[in-house]
Write a protein that holds these residues in place. Structure first.
Motif, short mmCIF file in Angstrom:
data_model
loop_
_atom_site.label_atom_id
_atom_site.label_comp_id
_atom_site.label_asym_id
_atom_site.label_seq_id
_atom_site.Cartn_x
_atom_site.Cartn_y
_atom_site.Cartn_z
N LEU A 1 0.82 -1.15 -0.02
CA LEU A 1 0.11 0.10 -0.05
C LEU A 1 0.67 1.28 0.10
CD1 LEU A 1 -2.69 1.33 0.14
CD2 LEU A 1 -2.70 1.12 2.78
N VAL A 2 1.73 1.33 0.61
CA VAL A 2 2.72 2.40 1.04
C VAL A 2 4.16 2.04 1.19
CG1 VAL A 2 1.23 4.08 1.86
CG2 VAL A 2 2.70 2.90 3.37
N ARG A 3 5.32 2.61 0.65
CA ARG A 3 6.56 2.07 0.90
C ARG A 3 7.24 3.40 1.79
NH1 ARG A 3 7.66 -2.14 -2.09
NH2 ARG A 3 6.27 -2.36 -4.06
N GLN A 4 8.02 2.60 2.43
CA GLN A 4 9.21 3.50 3.35
C GLN A 4 9.82 4.41 2.56
OE1 GLN A 4 11.14 1.17 6.27
NE2 GLN A 4 12.60 3.00 6.58
N ASP A 5 9.92 5.67 2.79
CA ASP A 5 10.60 6.80 2.28
C ASP A 5 9.93 7.62 1.00
OD1 ASP A 5 12.74 6.38 4.33
OD2 ASP A 5 13.66 5.12 2.86
N GLU A 6 8.73 7.01 0.78
CA GLU A 6 7.93 7.61 -0.27
C GLU A 6 7.14 8.94 0.21
OE1 GLU A 6 5.37 4.80 -1.92
OE2 GLU A 6 6.65 4.06 -3.36
N GLY B 1 3.09 16.18 6.80
CA GLY B 1 3.78 16.39 5.46
C GLY B 1 4.86 15.75 5.27
N GLY B 2 5.37 14.93 5.91
CA GLY B 2 6.67 14.16 5.54
C GLY B 2 6.68 12.91 4.65
N GLN B 3 7.68 11.90 5.00
CA GLN B 3 7.67 10.70 4.38
C GLN B 3 7.46 9.75 4.93
OE1 GLN B 3 11.96 11.36 2.89
NE2 GLN B 3 11.16 11.34 0.90
N ARG B 4 7.02 8.53 4.30
CA ARG B 4 6.62 7.43 4.99
C ARG B 4 7.75 6.57 5.76
NH1 ARG B 4 1.25 7.74 4.22
NH2 ARG B 4 0.69 8.05 2.17
N THR B 5 7.46 6.32 7.03
CA THR B 5 8.54 5.86 7.88
C THR B 5 8.50 4.40 7.82
OG1 THR B 5 6.93 5.89 9.81
CG2 THR B 5 8.57 7.82 9.29
N ALA B 6 7.47 3.74 7.19
CA ALA B 6 7.40 2.14 7.19
C ALA B 6 6.57 1.82 5.60
CB ALA B 6 6.36 1.72 8.38
N THR B 7 6.94 0.66 5.36
CA THR B 7 6.23 -0.09 4.49
C THR B 7 5.11 -0.94 5.06
OG1 THR B 7 8.12 -0.07 3.04
CG2 THR B 7 6.45 -1.83 2.46
N VAL B 8 3.83 -0.71 4.32
CA VAL B 8 2.62 -1.35 4.46
C VAL B 8 2.26 -2.19 3.56
CG1 VAL B 8 0.17 -1.00 5.42
CG2 VAL B 8 1.93 0.75 6.28
N THR B 9 2.02 -3.59 4.01
CA THR B 9 1.89 -4.57 2.96
C THR B 9 0.68 -5.29 3.45
OG1 THR B 9 4.10 -5.03 2.55
CG2 THR B 9 2.82 -6.58 1.73
N ALA B 10 -0.42 -5.43 2.43
CA ALA B 10 -1.48 -6.32 2.96
C ALA B 10 -1.26 -7.75 3.22
CB ALA B 10 -2.62 -6.35 1.24
#
Length: 123
Positions: free
Chosen positions: A42-47, A88-97
Motif C-alpha cells: 500500500l505504501v513504501r518507506q521513504d515515499e 507532510g513528511g515521508q513514509r516511515t514504514a512499508t505497509v503490505t496487505a
C-alpha cells in the motif's frame, strides 16, 4: 463495496469522529475505495506521504527497513500513514496487505479542502 460510501461508515474512524454529519457526507463522497490483494504494498518507506488511507476490511503488516519482524498490524477502521501525512513528511514504514483488503483513499488536496471547512479535524 459498490463505491458509494455512507457518512455512517466513517463513524468508526477516530480521525473523523469530531466531524459534523454534513462534513462526513462530503468526505464520504470524496473518498475513493482501493482494493488490494494479499501481498500488495500500500505504501513504501521513504515515499512522500501525500495520501491518507483508512482500512475498511482486511489486515496489513507494518514493516521498517532493518527489522526482521513486522512492527505492527493494522485492521478495519485504522488509518494508514496518518502521522507522516499530517506532518507532510515521508513514509516511515512499508505497509503490505496480509490478505485481500479494501482501503479508503484521501489525497492531500481533498484533505486540505476538508480541513479548511472543518478545522476540528486537526484535533
Amino acid at each position: 463495496m459498490d463505491g458509494t460510501l455512507t457518512p455512517s461508515a466513517l463513524d468508526g474512524v477516530e480521525l473523523f469522529a469530531g466531524l459534523p454529519l454534513e462534513e462526513k457526507a462530503r468526505l464520504a463522497a470524496e473518498l475513493k475505495t482501493v482494493p488490494l490483494r494479499r501481498g500488495d504494498v500500500l505504501v513504501r518507506q521513504d515515499e512522500p506521504a501525500d495520501t491518507l488511507f483508512i482500512v475498511v476490511s482486511g489486515r496489513f503488516a507494518v514493516t521498517v527497513r532493518g527489522r526482521r519482524d513486522a512492527v505492527a498490524e493494522l485492521g478495519a477502521g485504522q488509518p494508514v500513514g496518518e502521522i507522516a501525512f499530517l506532518a507532510g513528511g515521508q513514509r516511515t514504514a512499508t505497509v503490505t496487505a496480509l490478505r485481500d483488503s479494501l482501503v479508503l483513499r484521501l489525497g492531500r488536496e481533498e484533505f486540505e479542502k476538508l480541513s479548511q471547512r472543518s478545522p476540528a479535524i486537526w484535533r
